[in-house]
Design a protein around this motif. Structure first.
Motif, short mmCIF file in Angstrom:
data_model
loop_
_atom_site.label_atom_id
_atom_site.label_comp_id
_atom_site.label_asym_id
_atom_site.label_seq_id
_atom_site.Cartn_x
_atom_site.Cartn_y
_atom_site.Cartn_z
N GLY A 120 -6.62 -7.42 3.28
CA GLY A 120 -6.67 -6.65 2.04
C GLY A 120 -5.61 -7.06 1.03
O GLY A 120 -4.71 -7.85 1.33
N PRO A 121 -5.70 -6.51 -0.19
CA PRO A 121 -4.73 -6.83 -1.24
C PRO A 121 -3.33 -6.32 -0.91
O PRO A 121 -3.17 -5.24 -0.35
CB PRO A 121 -5.29 -6.10 -2.47
N SER A 122 -2.34 -7.12 -1.27
CA SER A 122 -0.94 -6.75 -1.08
C SER A 122 -0.36 -6.39 -2.45
O SER A 122 -0.05 -7.28 -3.25
CB SER A 122 -0.16 -7.91 -0.45
N HIS A 123 -0.24 -5.10 -2.73
CA HIS A 123 0.16 -4.65 -4.06
C HIS A 123 1.66 -4.51 -4.24
O HIS A 123 2.11 -4.30 -5.36
CB HIS A 123 -0.52 -3.31 -4.37
N TYR A 132 -2.66 -9.54 2.17
CA TYR A 132 -2.09 -9.45 3.51
C TYR A 132 -2.87 -10.36 4.45
O TYR A 132 -4.11 -10.35 4.46
CB TYR A 132 -2.17 -8.02 4.04
N ILE A 133 -2.15 -11.11 5.27
CA ILE A 133 -2.76 -12.05 6.21
C ILE A 133 -2.20 -11.79 7.61
O ILE A 133 -0.99 -11.68 7.80
CB ILE A 133 -2.48 -13.52 5.82
N LEU A 134 -3.11 -11.69 8.59
CA LEU A 134 -2.71 -11.54 9.99
C LEU A 134 -2.57 -12.92 10.59
O LEU A 134 -3.53 -13.70 10.65
CB LEU A 134 -3.76 -10.74 10.75
N THR A 135 -1.36 -13.25 11.06
CA THR A 135 -1.10 -14.58 11.60
C THR A 135 -1.49 -14.66 13.08
O THR A 135 -1.82 -13.67 13.71
CB THR A 135 0.39 -14.95 11.46
N GLU A 136 -1.40 -15.86 13.63
CA GLU A 136 -1.74 -16.08 15.03
C GLU A 136 -0.78 -15.37 15.98
O GLU A 136 -1.09 -15.16 17.15
CB GLU A 136 -1.76 -17.57 15.33
#
Length: 207
Positions: A120-123, A132-136
Motif C-alpha cells: 500500500g501507499p506510504s504517506h 510500503y514493501i515487504l522484504t524477503e
C-alpha cells in the motif's frame, strides 16, 4: 461512558454532541456494519492471495482506502461525499495489495532491483507515490522506485529462481506454518461471491 473520562472532557471542550448504543447492541453503531464488510473483504483476499496474517494492519488500511474511494451510491465515493473534493486515486490504481514487485534502493535504479510484496501507499515517508514493501526478511520498507514483474520477466529461469528464493526466505522469517490461511480453514475464508440476503445494503449508512 464515565462522565469525567478524557473522551467526555474533549467532547465538552469542543461542544461535540455524543450518543451511545445500548449494551450488547453493536448494530446501533453504523461503523460496525462497515467494519464487518471490510473484515470479509480482508479474509477473502487473504485466503485467495495467500497473504500472511502478520501484515493484517497494512491490509485492513488498504481495504478501507479502497472502500472510501469506490462509488457505492449517489454517484459519489464516501470520501468525496465527506470532503467535497475530487479524489485522487493515482496511488491505488497501479497495484493490488500483496502484488509481487521489484523495488530499487537508489533513485536512479542503477543497482539490481530486489523482490518484494506491495503493502500500500506510504504517506508518512518519502514523496508522492511512495509505497510500503515487504522484504524477503519480513521487514517493511518505504520505496518510490517500484514496478511490476512483467510476464516476460517472470518466464525467465533467473526470475523464477529469485521469486522462489524470496518466498522461501519470507516463509522462514514469518513462520509460515501459522501465518497463512486457505479455503480449508473454515471461518477464516469468505468467498467474494457469497450469497447476500435480498435487500441487504452494506453501504446504506455510508454517505
Amino acid at each position: 461512558m464515565a462522565g469525567n473520562s478524557k473522551f467526555n472532557r474533549i467532547c465538552n471542550e469542543y461542544r461535540i454532541k455524543s450518543t451511545y448504543t445500548e449494551p450488547h447492541s453493536p448494530w446501533q453503531n453504523r461503523c460496525e456494519n462497515i467494519i464487518g464488510v471490510l473484515s470479509k473483504k480482508l479474509k477473502a483476499r487473504r485466503a485467495r492471495r495467500r497473504i500472511p496474517k502478520c501484515v493484517w494492519d497494512y491490509h485492513i488500511v488498504w481495504e478501507a482506502q479502497i472502500h472510501t474511494r469506490t462509488v457505492h451510491r449517489n454517484n459519489h465515493t464516501p470520501l468525496e461525499a465527506l470532503t467535497g473534493d475530487t479524489i485522487d486515486i493515482s496511488e491505488w490504481i497501479e497495484f493490488e495489495f500483496y502484488d509481487l514487485v521489484l523495488y530499487w534502493d537508489d533513485r536512479d535504479g542503477d543497482s539490481r532491483p530486489s523482490i518484494g510484496r506491495w503493502l500500500g501507499p506510504s504517506h508518512h515517508i518519502g514523496s508522492a507515490l511512495c509505497y510500503y514493501i515487504l522484504t524477503e526478511k519480513a521487514t517493511v520498507l518505504s520505496r518510490t522506485s517500484v514496478q511490476h514483474i512483467t510476464a516476460e520477466e517472470f518466464e525467465t529461469t533467473e526470475m523464477k529462481a529469485r521469486v522462489t528464493a524470496y518466498h522461501e526466505s519470507l516463509d522462514k522469517h514469518i513462520d509460515a506454518t501459522s501465518e497463512y490461511v486457505s479455503e480449508e480453514s473454515g471461518d477464516d475464508f469468505v468467498k467474494d461471491d457469497e450469497t447476500v440476503p435480498i435487500g441487504y445494503e452494506p453501504d446504506a449508512d455510508i454517505t
